[in-house]
Scaffold this active site. Sequence first.
Site, short mmCIF file in Angstrom:
data_model
loop_
_atom_site.label_atom_id
_atom_site.label_comp_id
_atom_site.label_asym_id
_atom_site.label_seq_id
_atom_site.Cartn_x
_atom_site.Cartn_y
_atom_site.Cartn_z
N ALA A 122 0.79 -1.23 0.16
CA ALA A 122 0.10 0.00 -0.08
C ALA A 122 0.67 1.16 -0.02
O ALA A 122 0.44 2.24 -0.56
CB ALA A 122 -1.00 -0.04 1.15
N LYS A 123 2.06 1.07 0.51
CA LYS A 123 3.04 2.25 0.44
C LYS A 123 2.41 3.36 0.99
O LYS A 123 2.64 4.66 0.72
CB LYS A 123 3.59 2.42 -0.86
CG LYS A 123 4.46 1.32 -1.31
CD LYS A 123 4.92 1.57 -2.80
CE LYS A 123 5.89 0.30 -3.15
NZ LYS A 123 5.11 -0.70 -3.69
N ARG A 124 1.92 3.42 2.33
CA ARG A 124 1.13 4.44 3.07
C ARG A 124 2.18 5.07 4.02
O ARG A 124 3.33 4.62 3.97
CB ARG A 124 0.09 3.95 3.93
CG ARG A 124 -1.03 3.00 3.03
CD ARG A 124 -1.90 4.09 1.99
NE ARG A 124 -3.11 3.15 1.51
CZ ARG A 124 -3.13 2.97 0.22
NH1 ARG A 124 -2.22 2.82 -0.57
NH2 ARG A 124 -4.37 2.61 -0.24
#
Lengths: 273, 273
Positions: free
Chosen positions: B95-97
Amino acid sequence: MTTEDLVAHIHRKQSFLCIGLDTDLEKIPQHLLEEEDPIFEFNKGIIDATHHLCVAYKPNIAFYEAHGVKGWKALEKTIHYLNKNHPEIFTIADAKRGDIGNTSTRYAKAFFENLQFDSITVAPYMGKDSIEPFLAFKDKHTILLALTSNQGAYDFQTQKTGEEELYMKVLRTSKTYKNAENLMYVVGATKASFLTGIRRVVPNSFLLVPGVGAQGGSLQEVCKYGMNKDVGLLVNSSRGIIYASHTTDYAIAAAEKAGLIQQQMQEVLLKSK
Amino acid sequence: MTTEDLVAHIHRKQSFLCIGLDTDLEKIPQHLLEEEDPIFEFNKGIIDATHHLCVAYKPNIAFYEAHGVKGWKALEKTIHYLNKNHPEIFTIADAKRGDIGNTSTRYAKAFFENLQFDSITVAPYMGKDSIEPFLAFKDKHTILLALTSNQGAYDFQTQKTGEEELYMKVLRTSKTYKNAENLMYVVGATKASFLTGIRRVVPNSFLLVPGVGAQGGSLQEVCKYGMNKDVGLLVNSSRGIIYASHTTDYAIAAAEKAGLIQQQMQEVLLKSK
């Protein structure tokens, strides 16, 4: 939306206020929990009461994603409501996305095409090919994280990389990207003293400035150091406006808070003429 | 899932393969488009055919988010299917949040509590207080972007910050965060030569290694420089496996490709004994 439209809208409303829709079921008035879609009902109340005082709304996507499918439905309803009833208002998906090229394209389509947001916030760590897919969309805006409002900004963003700090390198490097004219930047109000240096590198770009209010940033400072000939600022307030009251009068209370900020902005705009 | 469980699972299956579920309606076999939920049906086919060959699955969230509510439903069904039928498999929300503290908490709850993923990928640009909320969850893992597989990694990640490159600073700094034992790191296979230096800083951490296959990284190189006493690697392949065939035999073709990689991994594991 073009940047020119946004600037005209700011002058018309005498406001460069962005209202953050960080809608949290634990903080909204409890009577709304009886509604079928409490998040959307809350947002609708805020929008109906404040749309004449602001030029932008910024849903923070985390608050919607936290509720899975229901949250996405509420987000879809909110953005459709805005685009239908207030198409002149600039919409920001505060998503802080960014991935390798073909994946960033998916995120761009999700927010620009499907949801019809005017802009999205993007994290710069993965560099050029993670950012350019967002820039490829005409009349859509990519708001790159430069210097954020939190304490953790000092971990990496303000570290010297060669001659300059990382956030300055992000600003300077991003200006060389294809369709760089579609870039805006996040610069936290809690770091207003950095704005003079930032304006040397990006004199013409719009800056999205979070951190006024709850996080402690000062509107006066931000305007003093950050404003340019086109205003060039979108100053965001979230919690300070939308949670001004926790009861049935929440929308009226939000409008009062937003109105106070709009008046301050009008004074700044009149003085800067 | 504990790290010990993951290591035991790797030894049991003689595999450290992660299969990326980057499910794209334009690339999946066209007969699946007649199904009510083509994305889930495709994923189910892949999972049923490959689960004995891999230890992890990694849905890239962009591919689901691109379809709004429908995409989230497909994601929910996929993770529930995995957790119900293959609870021993490590699941990664790619998700690379990352956002300010209270917002990162929302993302962490969305993926760790609601969707019950074992781990999530997180971008480091916003620093400590954007990352620690993810680390607070027991037996959940935060996979921090260090050195990514794309060309844009050279824009900022490899820039010198003081004595060392930014990605090395990210590794070193993150080790001081609270609950740092819950950290893993993304290191692209396209940059295997950097692994020796990385292992000096994080000798014991698991590395998630994308970029083998379609992006050109070499499994042998990654193992040579990246493996540690607990294996310490999850090597991801997405397109090379799930799109091995575009017709009705896609699951069989995926299993063949996954099987070839598993065999290579088994050889490496036997040699390293």
